[in-house]
Design a protein around this motif. Structure first.
Motif, PDB file in Angstrom:
ATOM      1  N   ALA A 238       0.822  -1.218   0.000  1.00  0.00           N
ATOM      2  CA  ALA A 238       0.000   0.000   0.000  1.00  0.00           C
ATOM      3  C   ALA A 238       0.855   1.266   0.000  1.00  0.00           C
ATOM      4  N   GLY A 239       1.923   1.258  -0.819  1.00  0.00           N
ATOM      5  CA  GLY A 239       2.736   2.454  -0.990  1.00  0.00           C
ATOM      6  C   GLY A 239       3.698   2.755   0.130  1.00  0.00           C
ATOM      7  N   GLN A 240       3.956   1.790   1.017  1.00  0.00           N
ATOM      8  CA  GLN A 240       4.875   1.998   2.132  1.00  0.00           C
ATOM      9  C   GLN A 240       5.789   0.788   2.293  1.00  0.00           C
ATOM     10  N   VAL A 241       7.004   1.041   2.769  1.00  0.00           N
ATOM     11  CA  VAL A 241       7.899  -0.060   3.119  1.00  0.00           C
ATOM     12  C   VAL A 241       7.460  -0.600   4.474  1.00  0.00           C
ATOM     13  N   VAL A 242       7.014  -1.855   4.499  1.00  0.00           N
ATOM     14  CA  VAL A 242       6.555  -2.442   5.760  1.00  0.00           C
ATOM     15  C   VAL A 242       7.646  -3.262   6.439  1.00  0.00           C
ATOM     16  N   GLU A 243       8.647  -3.687   5.661  1.00  0.00           N
ATOM     17  CA  GLU A 243       9.764  -4.417   6.262  1.00  0.00           C
ATOM     18  C   GLU A 243      10.982  -4.320   5.357  1.00  0.00           C
ATOM     19  N   GLU A 244      12.153  -4.242   5.974  1.00  0.00           N
ATOM     20  CA  GLU A 244      13.403  -4.225   5.222  1.00  0.00           C
ATOM     21  C   GLU A 244      14.478  -4.910   6.052  1.00  0.00           C
ATOM     22  N   ALA A 245      15.264  -5.765   5.393  1.00  0.00           N
ATOM     23  CA  ALA A 245      16.300  -6.505   6.113  1.00  0.00           C
ATOM     24  C   ALA A 245      17.271  -7.124   5.125  1.00  0.00           C
ATOM     25  N   GLU A 246      18.398  -7.631   5.650  1.00  0.00           N
ATOM     26  CA  GLU A 246      19.283  -8.460   4.846  1.00  0.00           C
ATOM     27  C   GLU A 246      18.487  -9.672   4.377  1.00  0.00           C
ATOM     28  N   VAL A 247      18.776 -10.157   3.172  1.00  0.00           N
ATOM     29  CA  VAL A 247      17.932 -11.182   2.575  1.00  0.00           C
ATOM     30  C   VAL A 247      17.831 -12.443   3.432  1.00  0.00           C
ATOM     31  N   HIS A 248      18.950 -12.906   4.003  1.00  0.00           N
ATOM     32  CA  HIS A 248      18.906 -14.133   4.801  1.00  0.00           C
ATOM     33  C   HIS A 248      18.109 -13.919   6.088  1.00  0.00           C
ATOM     34  N   GLU A 249      18.253 -12.747   6.678  1.00  0.00           N
ATOM     35  CA  GLU A 249      17.517 -12.430   7.896  1.00  0.00           C
ATOM     36  C   GLU A 249      16.022 -12.348   7.612  1.00  0.00           C
ATOM     37  N   LEU A 250      15.656 -11.764   6.479  1.00  0.00           N
ATOM     38  CA  LEU A 250      14.241 -11.605   6.154  1.00  0.00           C
ATOM     39  C   LEU A 250      13.552 -12.961   6.015  1.00  0.00           C
ATOM     40  N   PHE A 251      14.194 -13.899   5.341  1.00  0.00           N
ATOM     41  CA  PHE A 251      13.576 -15.207   5.134  1.00  0.00           C
ATOM     42  C   PHE A 251      13.633 -16.067   6.387  1.00  0.00           C
ATOM     43  N   ALA A 252      14.672 -15.881   7.200  1.00  0.00           N
ATOM     44  CA  ALA A 252      14.795 -16.692   8.416  1.00  0.00           C
ATOM     45  C   ALA A 252      13.901 -16.193   9.540  1.00  0.00           C
ATOM     46  N   ASN A 253      13.672 -14.860   9.580  1.00  0.00           N
ATOM     47  CA  ASN A 253      12.928 -14.297  10.704  1.00  0.00           C
ATOM     48  C   ASN A 253      12.108 -13.080  10.268  1.00  0.00           C
ATOM     49  N   PRO A 254      11.115 -13.271   9.384  1.00  0.00           N
ATOM     50  CA  PRO A 254      10.278 -12.134   8.962  1.00  0.00           C
ATOM     51  C   PRO A 254       9.501 -11.573  10.147  1.00  0.00           C
ATOM     52  N   ARG A 255       9.482 -10.243  10.256  1.00  0.00           N
ATOM     53  CA  ARG A 255       8.862  -9.595  11.418  1.00  0.00           C
ATOM     54  C   ARG A 255       7.637  -8.764  11.047  1.00  0.00           C
ATOM     55  N   HIS A 256       7.067  -9.022   9.874  1.00  0.00           N
ATOM     56  CA  HIS A 256       5.814  -8.370   9.509  1.00  0.00           C
ATOM     57  C   HIS A 256       4.862  -9.430   8.971  1.00  0.00           C
ATOM     58  N   PRO A 257       3.589  -9.406   9.391  1.00  0.00           N
ATOM     59  CA  PRO A 257       2.639 -10.422   8.924  1.00  0.00           C
ATOM     60  C   PRO A 257       2.504 -10.485   7.408  1.00  0.00           C
ATOM     61  N   TYR A 258       2.647  -9.341   6.718  1.00  0.00           N
ATOM     62  CA  TYR A 258       2.547  -9.354   5.258  1.00  0.00           C
ATOM     63  C   TYR A 258       3.712 -10.137   4.650  1.00  0.00           C
ATOM     64  N   THR A 259       4.920  -9.894   5.140  1.00  0.00           N
ATOM     65  CA  THR A 259       6.079 -10.630   4.645  1.00  0.00           C
ATOM     66  C   THR A 259       5.899 -12.119   4.905  1.00  0.00           C
ATOM     67  N   ARG A 260       5.398 -12.460   6.083  1.00  0.00           N
ATOM     68  CA  ARG A 260       5.168 -13.871   6.409  1.00  0.00           C
ATOM     69  C   ARG A 260       4.166 -14.499   5.434  1.00  0.00           C
ATOM     70  N   GLY A 261       3.138 -13.737   5.086  1.00  0.00           N
ATOM     71  CA  GLY A 261       2.161 -14.245   4.132  1.00  0.00           C
ATOM     72  C   GLY A 261       2.760 -14.452   2.749  1.00  0.00           C
ATOM     73  N   LEU A 262       3.604 -13.519   2.317  1.00  0.00           N
ATOM     74  CA  LEU A 262       4.251 -13.657   1.007  1.00  0.00           C
ATOM     75  C   LEU A 262       5.139 -14.896   0.966  1.00  0.00           C
ATOM     76  N   ILE A 263       5.920 -15.107   2.022  1.00  0.00           N
ATOM     77  CA  ILE A 263       6.811 -16.269   2.039  1.00  0.00           C
ATOM     78  C   ILE A 263       6.005 -17.560   2.097  1.00  0.00           C
ATOM     79  N   ALA A 264       4.934 -17.574   2.892  1.00  0.00           N
ATOM     80  CA  ALA A 264       4.090 -18.763   2.988  1.00  0.00           C
ATOM     81  C   ALA A 264       3.401 -19.069   1.657  1.00  0.00           C
TER      82      ALA A 264
END
Length: 345
Positions: A238-264
């Motif tokens: 929705a036009g905003q950065v909701v999460e940002e991280a190093e790539v390995h950290e993002l996939f190992a420990n996503p901290r936003h429900p939207y990111t978790r949904g995308l990975i799932a």
């Protein structure tokens, strides 16, 4: 005027509070709502999100390529040069020379009535008036070889319709790197290509980045692409950065429900026969963002505060998440996340 050489630690591209809106009868409709991003020299930033999230629009606006009726504000610095508000004539000197762009659809981006060689020569002549015809042709041949187009002496005289989709994408890459840019922006570079060609294109971009020392921005909805090729990932909703991280950290420990949904939502080979998971609901329409957190209507973790108050950005070192409960979400497990949210086929 003296050019200031930035310190090595400074990002090549720094975006702060970038906003993009469009005028309407009811007022300005905000499409990009305050994005902050950094792209390091020689680094690869992946920008991911669903269609309509604002990922392509934000980068086009950052480079001055927005529609004429768009209203852009904020700050975008490239090599310490402010791009927002810069005259179009000056932007043309940067685009195609210091900054290269690979657009989404190579077939519509290439001129159907111009030979491939002439289109690449045009890019070269626009930024180097001293170049001779013979020198430009030699450079075109070198570029076609660099992007692994066979028989460049024959291909140089062909038209776009005589190339396959993957070959047209290679031509777009050749045009984007023709003048040795420092930054290359690839907008959905593998869309509409089969998986084998996708892998070839991404491998080529990685090799070119290493060979030419480019910084690269990958705009995509494909998390598999960023997982294998990005250093950092910015997730936009929705036009905003909701999460940002190093790539390995993002996939190992996503901290936003939207990111978790995308990975799932990424299909798993081992889950053959089971229903594919997708995030329930749909992204909000332009100008119809819900109060509070824009993601709360689709979020199983949403609570009352999410429906009334926009979340702050919580930082965990270089990992940041715009979620009220970023530090209190359940431990990440991809299978459990899909199970929690329910299979919706």
């Amino acid at each position: 005027m003296m050019n200031i050489v930035p310190a090595a630690s400074e990002p090549l591209l720094r975006v702060r509070d970038l906003k993009v809106g469009f005028a309407s009868a009811g007022g300005t409709l905000e499409a990009v709502r305050g994005i902050d991003l950094d792209v390091s020299r020689g680094g690869v930033l992946g920008i991911v999100g669903e269609s309509g999230s604002g990922k392509s629009l934000s980068m086009l606006a950052a480079l001055g390529l927005q529609a004429r009726n768009a209203v852009v504000s904020g700050s975008v610095h490239f090599n310490n040069q402010q791009l927002v508000g810069r005259p179009r004539k000056e932007m043309r000197k940067l685009l195609g020379s210091r900054i290269g762009m690979i657009f989404q659809d190579p077939l519509s981006s290439l001129n159907p009535v111009m030979k491939i060689g002439d289109q690449i020569r045009e890019v070269l002549f626009l930024h180097d008036r001293r170049l001779t015809g013979k020198g430009a042709t030699g450079r075109v041949m070198d570029l076609l070889q660099l992007v692994a187009i066979p028989q460049p002496d024959r291909r140089i005289n062909q038209y776009p319709h005589e190339f396959s989709g993957g070959m047209r994408q290679r031509v777009m890459i050749a045009m984007a790197i023709a003048n040795d840019p420092e930054l290359l922006v690839a907008d959905e570079p593998t869309t509409a290509l089969d998986v084998t060609v996708q892998a070839q294109i991404m491998r080529m971009l990685r090799d070119l980045k290493e060979k030419l020392g480019l910084a690269l921005i990958l705009i995509t909805h494909d998390l598999g692409v960023v997982a294998g090729h990005a250093d950092r990932v910015a997730v936009i909703y929705a036009g905003q950065v909701v999460e940002e991280a190093e790539v390995h950290e993002l996939f190992a420990n996503p901290r936003h429900p939207y990111t978790r949904g995308l990975i799932a939502s990424i299909p798993k080979l081992a889950a053959s026969g089971s229903k594919l998971y997708s995030i329930p609901g749909a992204p909000p329409r332009l100008g119809a963002y819900p109060e509070g957190c824009a993601f709360h209507p689709r979020c199983i973790h949403a609570q009352d505060i999410c429906r009334t108050t926009a979340p702050p950005t919580i930082a965990f070192g270089r990992h940041r998440s715009a979620c009220h409960f970023a530090d209190r979400l359940p431990p990440w497990d991809r299978a459990n996340e899909a199970e929690r949210q329910g299979q919706n086929g």
